[in-house]
Motif scaffolding. Structure first.
Motif, mmCIF file in Angstrom:
data_model
loop_
_atom_site.group_PDB
_atom_site.id
_atom_site.type_symbol
_atom_site.label_atom_id
_atom_site.label_comp_id
_atom_site.label_asym_id
_atom_site.label_seq_id
_atom_site.Cartn_x
_atom_site.Cartn_y
_atom_site.Cartn_z
ATOM 1 N N GLU A 155 0.871 -1.181 0.000
ATOM 2 C CA GLU A 155 0.000 0.000 0.000
ATOM 3 C C GLU A 155 0.900 1.220 0.000
ATOM 4 N N ASN A 156 0.986 1.860 -1.157
ATOM 5 C CA ASN A 156 1.888 3.000 -1.304
ATOM 6 C C ASN A 156 1.328 4.226 -0.584
ATOM 7 N N VAL A 157 2.126 5.266 -0.488
ATOM 8 C CA VAL A 157 1.673 6.519 0.117
ATOM 9 C C VAL A 157 0.643 7.166 -0.816
ATOM 10 N N GLY A 158 -0.434 7.694 -0.251
ATOM 11 C CA GLY A 158 -1.474 8.318 -1.066
ATOM 12 C C GLY A 158 -0.956 9.548 -1.787
ATOM 13 N N ASN A 159 -0.863 9.476 -3.117
ATOM 14 C CA ASN A 159 -0.241 10.536 -3.906
ATOM 15 C C ASN A 159 -0.324 10.105 -5.373
ATOM 16 N N LEU A 160 -0.741 10.986 -6.245
ATOM 17 C CA LEU A 160 -0.894 10.609 -7.653
ATOM 18 C C LEU A 160 0.320 10.964 -8.507
ATOM 19 N N VAL A 161 1.349 11.545 -7.893
ATOM 20 C CA VAL A 161 2.515 11.936 -8.692
ATOM 21 C C VAL A 161 3.701 11.012 -8.426
ATOM 22 N N CYS A 162 4.232 11.118 -7.221
ATOM 23 C CA CYS A 162 5.556 10.552 -6.957
ATOM 24 C C CYS A 162 5.623 9.028 -6.997
ATOM 25 N N PRO A 163 4.654 8.295 -6.421
ATOM 26 C CA PRO A 163 4.817 6.830 -6.409
ATOM 27 C C PRO A 163 4.976 6.246 -7.811
ATOM 28 N N ALA A 164 4.411 6.904 -8.814
ATOM 29 C CA ALA A 164 4.499 6.365 -10.175
ATOM 30 C C ALA A 164 5.935 6.342 -10.678
ATOM 31 N N GLU A 165 6.788 7.186 -10.114
ATOM 32 C CA GLU A 165 8.165 7.314 -10.599
ATOM 33 C C GLU A 165 9.086 6.222 -10.073
ATOM 34 N N PHE A 166 8.679 5.557 -8.994
ATOM 35 C CA PHE A 166 9.624 4.685 -8.302
ATOM 36 C C PHE A 166 9.239 3.215 -8.439
ATOM 37 N N ASP A 167 10.019 2.492 -9.226
ATOM 38 C CA ASP A 167 9.917 1.042 -9.277
ATOM 39 C C ASP A 167 10.391 0.512 -7.920
ATOM 40 N N VAL A 168 9.566 -0.329 -7.289
ATOM 41 C CA VAL A 168 9.998 -0.880 -5.993
ATOM 42 C C VAL A 168 10.270 -2.382 -6.092
ATOM 43 N N GLY A 169 10.121 -2.948 -7.297
ATOM 44 C CA GLY A 169 10.372 -4.372 -7.491
ATOM 45 C C GLY A 169 9.092 -5.182 -7.608
ATOM 46 N N GLU A 170 7.956 -4.500 -7.759
ATOM 47 C CA GLU A 170 6.671 -5.175 -7.861
ATOM 48 C C GLU A 170 6.527 -5.925 -9.184
ATOM 49 N N ASP A 171 5.578 -6.898 -9.212
ATOM 50 C CA ASP A 171 5.225 -7.571 -10.466
ATOM 51 C C ASP A 171 4.157 -6.788 -11.217
ATOM 52 N N ASP A 172 3.213 -6.229 -10.475
ATOM 53 C CA ASP A 172 2.092 -5.515 -11.088
ATOM 54 C C ASP A 172 1.810 -4.239 -10.322
ATOM 55 N N ARG A 173 1.268 -3.278 -11.072
ATOM 56 C CA ARG A 173 0.808 -2.043 -10.442
ATOM 57 C C ARG A 173 -0.691 -1.913 -10.653
ATOM 58 N N ALA A 174 -1.384 -1.576 -9.579
ATOM 59 C CA ALA A 174 -2.817 -1.303 -9.684
ATOM 60 C C ALA A 174 -3.071 0.005 -8.968
ATOM 61 N N MET A 175 -4.109 0.717 -9.388
ATOM 62 C CA MET A 175 -4.459 1.900 -8.633
ATOM 63 C C MET A 175 -5.932 1.906 -8.285
ATOM 64 N N VAL A 176 -6.218 2.543 -7.162
ATOM 65 C CA VAL A 176 -7.594 2.755 -6.745
ATOM 66 C C VAL A 176 -7.921 4.206 -7.057
ATOM 67 N N TYR A 177 -8.979 4.381 -7.806
ATOM 68 C CA TYR A 177 -9.435 5.723 -8.166
ATOM 69 C C TYR A 177 -10.869 5.833 -7.656
ATOM 70 N N ALA A 178 -11.156 6.882 -6.892
ATOM 71 C CA ALA A 178 -12.515 7.065 -6.366
ATOM 72 C C ALA A 178 -13.293 8.022 -7.252
ATOM 73 N N ILE A 179 -14.557 7.725 -7.474
ATOM 74 C CA ILE A 179 -15.343 8.555 -8.396
ATOM 75 C C ILE A 179 -15.552 9.966 -7.851
ATOM 76 N N THR A 180 -15.251 10.173 -6.581
ATOM 77 C CA THR A 180 -15.338 11.527 -6.013
ATOM 78 C C THR A 180 -14.184 12.413 -6.479
ATOM 79 N N GLU A 181 -13.217 11.834 -7.199
ATOM 80 C CA GLU A 181 -12.042 12.614 -7.623
ATOM 81 C C GLU A 181 -12.269 13.398 -8.912
ATOM 82 N N GLY A 182 -13.347 13.141 -9.623
ATOM 83 C CA GLY A 182 -13.599 13.868 -10.873
ATOM 84 C C GLY A 182 -13.107 13.100 -12.084
ATOM 85 N N GLU A 183 -13.680 13.421 -13.246
ATOM 86 C CA GLU A 183 -13.474 12.619 -14.458
ATOM 87 C C GLU A 183 -12.109 12.813 -15.093
#
Lengths: 254, 145
Positions: A155-183
Motif C-alpha cells: 500500500e503505497n503513500v497516497g499521492n498521484l505523482v511521486c509513487p508512479a516514478e519509483f519502481d519498488v520491485g513489484e510484479d504488477d501495479r494497480a491503482m484505486v481511483y474514487a469517483i469523487t475525484e472527478g473525471e
C-alpha cells in the motif's frame, strides 16, 4: 516535468522552448568561467532501479507475487485491502507492506486478518517522503516471512505523482481511483494512470448521489492508457470486490 | 528555471509544490550522490540535468530543492540547469511520430492508433557537470565571470 498537474497556464511553451535549445546551454556557461565540463550521463533513478531489481529477484526466489497499490489520499486503498484480507485471508498467505507518512492507523485497520504486516513510516525522510522507493521497501523485507507467503500487497503513500516514478520491485501495479475525484484525473496525472495495468474505480455506491460521468472518465483514461483493465468496485458495500480478488488470484497463476 | 514566471508567481508555485509533493527533494539527494561521486573533490558550479516531460519534474521546484539539499555541503553554491524534453510517441502501426501535447493523449496523430511507443520524454539523467578551474590551473578565482 510537472506541467500536467501543476502549471495550468502558458508555462508549457516556456519549457518546450527551453528544451529545444538547452543542449547549447551547458557548453557556454562551462567555458565562460574557465572551468571544465565533465560528461556524466548517469540516470538519476539508477540506484533506485538497482535496488528494485534486487527486491524483484528476492520476491521471485521466494515465489511470492507482489502488487504495488497506489492512489490519491482517501481513495479507499486501506478499506479495499481490509475487504481483500477478509475474503482471501483464509485461502492465501498474504503480506502487506504499508507505507504512510506518519502513524500506524492504516496498519492498525488491517490487523486481525491473519496477514503479515510491515509498516514503513516515510516521515523520517527529508520533509517526509511522498512515496515508497525501492530502498524503503527493501528495508521492510526482513520483517516479512517472504518464503511463507503467496502474495505481497504494497500500500503505497497516497499521492498521484511521486509513487508512479519509483519502481519498488513489484510484479504488477494497480491503482484505486474514487469517483469523487472527478473525471479528468487521468489527463492531469497521466504518468500514474499509464503505469498501472488495472484501475479499480471505487466508491461506485455513490454513483446515484453524484454528477459523476463514468463514460467521461473512461474516455480520459483511454487517452492515456488504452490497455488498462477497469473494475467497478465499492469497497464499502463489497460490490465488485470479488472481481478484484479474482484479479489478484490470477497474478499467482502467471 | 528562471525563465518561466517572475520571481513572485514562481515563488508561490514552489511553495505549493513543496506541500503537495516533495519527490524533487529525494531526487535531489540522488543527484547529490551522483555529482559527489563524479566531481571527485572538484568544485562544481553547474549540474546539467535532462528531464523528460513524463518524469513530472517541475524545474523551479528542482532548483529550489537543490538549494535545500546542497546547503552546508561541498556542493553549496552550485546550481542545477534543467533541460526539458517533450514527450513523443511513435505509432506501432504506421510509424508516425506525434507530440503527446499539453493535454496528454497517447494516440497516433496520423492514424489514431493506440498501440504506441514512447520515444522521448522518459529520460531523466545528469548529463554533465561544469567544474571550477583547478587552483593550479589558470589563475585566481577573481578572474572568473
Amino acid at each position: 516535468m510537472g506541467r500536467f498537474h501543476r502549471h495550468d497556464d502558458g508555462t508549457v511553451h516556456d519549457h518546450a522552448h527551453t528544451g529545444a535549445h538547452a543542449h547549447d546551454v551547458g557548453d557556454h556557461s562551462g567555458y565562460a568561467t574557465g572551468g571544465e565540463r565533465l560528461e556524466v550521463l548517469i540516470r538519476i533513478f539508477d540506484e533506485n532501479d538497482r535496488t528494485a531489481a534486487a527486491n524483484r529477484a528476492e520476491f521471485a526466489a521466494a515465489g511470492v507475487r507482489v502488487v504495488n497499490l497506489m492512489s490519491a489520499p482517501g481513495a479507499g486503498k486501506t478499506t479495499l485491502l481490509r475487504e481483500t484480507l477478509a475474503r482471501l485471508g483464509g485461502q492465501l498467505r498474504i503480506g502487506i507492506i504499508e507505507g504512510d507518512i506518519e502513524t500506524s492507523l492504516d496498519a492498525d485497520r488491517l490487523a486481525g486478518f491473519g496477514a503479515e504486516i510491515a509498516l514503513i513510516n516515510t516521515g523520517n525522510g527529508f520533509g517526509g517522503e511522498c512515496h515508497l522507493d525501492a530502498p524503503m521497501v527493501r528495508s521492510a523485507l526482513p520483517r516479512l516471512p517472504l518464503a511463507d507467503l503467496d502474495l505481497v500487497l504494497i500500500e503505497n503513500v497516497g499521492n498521484l505523482v511521486c509513487p508512479a516514478e519509483f519502481d519498488v520491485g513489484e510484479d504488477d501495479r494497480a491503482m484505486v481511483y474514487a469517483i469523487t475525484e472527478g473525471e479528468e484525473k487521468p489527463l492531469k496525472y497521466p504518468v500514474m494512470f499509464r503505469s498501472c495495468g488495472l484501475v479499480v474505480v471505487n466508491k461506485v455506491d455513490l454513483l446515484p448521489y453524484l454528477d459523476f460521468d463514468l463514460d467521461g472518465f473512461l474516455d480520459c483514461l483511454r487517452k492515456v492508457n488504452p490497455a488498462a483493465e477497469v473494475m467497478l468496485v465499492s469497497a464499502r458495500t463489497g460490490e465488485g470486490v470479488d472481481a478484484w480478488c479474482d484479479w489478484l488470484r490470477a497474478r499467482l497463476a502467471r | 528555471m528562471s525563465r518561466f514566471g517572475g520571481s513572485g508567481p514562481s515563488g508561490r508555485a514552489v511553495a505549493v509544490s513543496i506541500v503537495e509533493t516533495v519527490h524533487e527533494l529525494s531526487i535531489c539527494s540522488s543527484i547529490a550522490d551522483i555529482v559527489t561521486r563524479h566531481a571527485a573533490g572538484r568544485t562544481v558550479q553547474v549540474i546539467n540535468v535532462r528531464a523528460g516531460q513524463l518524469r513530472q519534474i517541475v524545474p523551479d521546484t528542482l532548483v529550489y530543492c537543490w538549494g535545500l539539499v546542497s546547503a552546508g555541503t561541498p556542493l553549496d553554491g552550485s546550481r542545477i540547469n534543467v533541460e526539458s524534453v517533450p514527450a513523443r510517441i511513435r505509432c506501432r502501426a504506421c510509424g508516425e511520430v506525434t507530440d503527446v501535447g499539453e493535454v496528454p493523449v497517447f494516440a497516433c496523430g496520423g492514424c489514431g492508433g493506440v498501440a504506441v511507443q514512447v520515444v522521448s520524454g522518459e529520460e531523466f539523467l545528469v548529463t554533465s557537470l561544469e567544474l571550477a578551474p583547478q587552483p593550479d590551473g589558470q589563475g585566481s578565482p577573481d578572474q572568473e565571470g
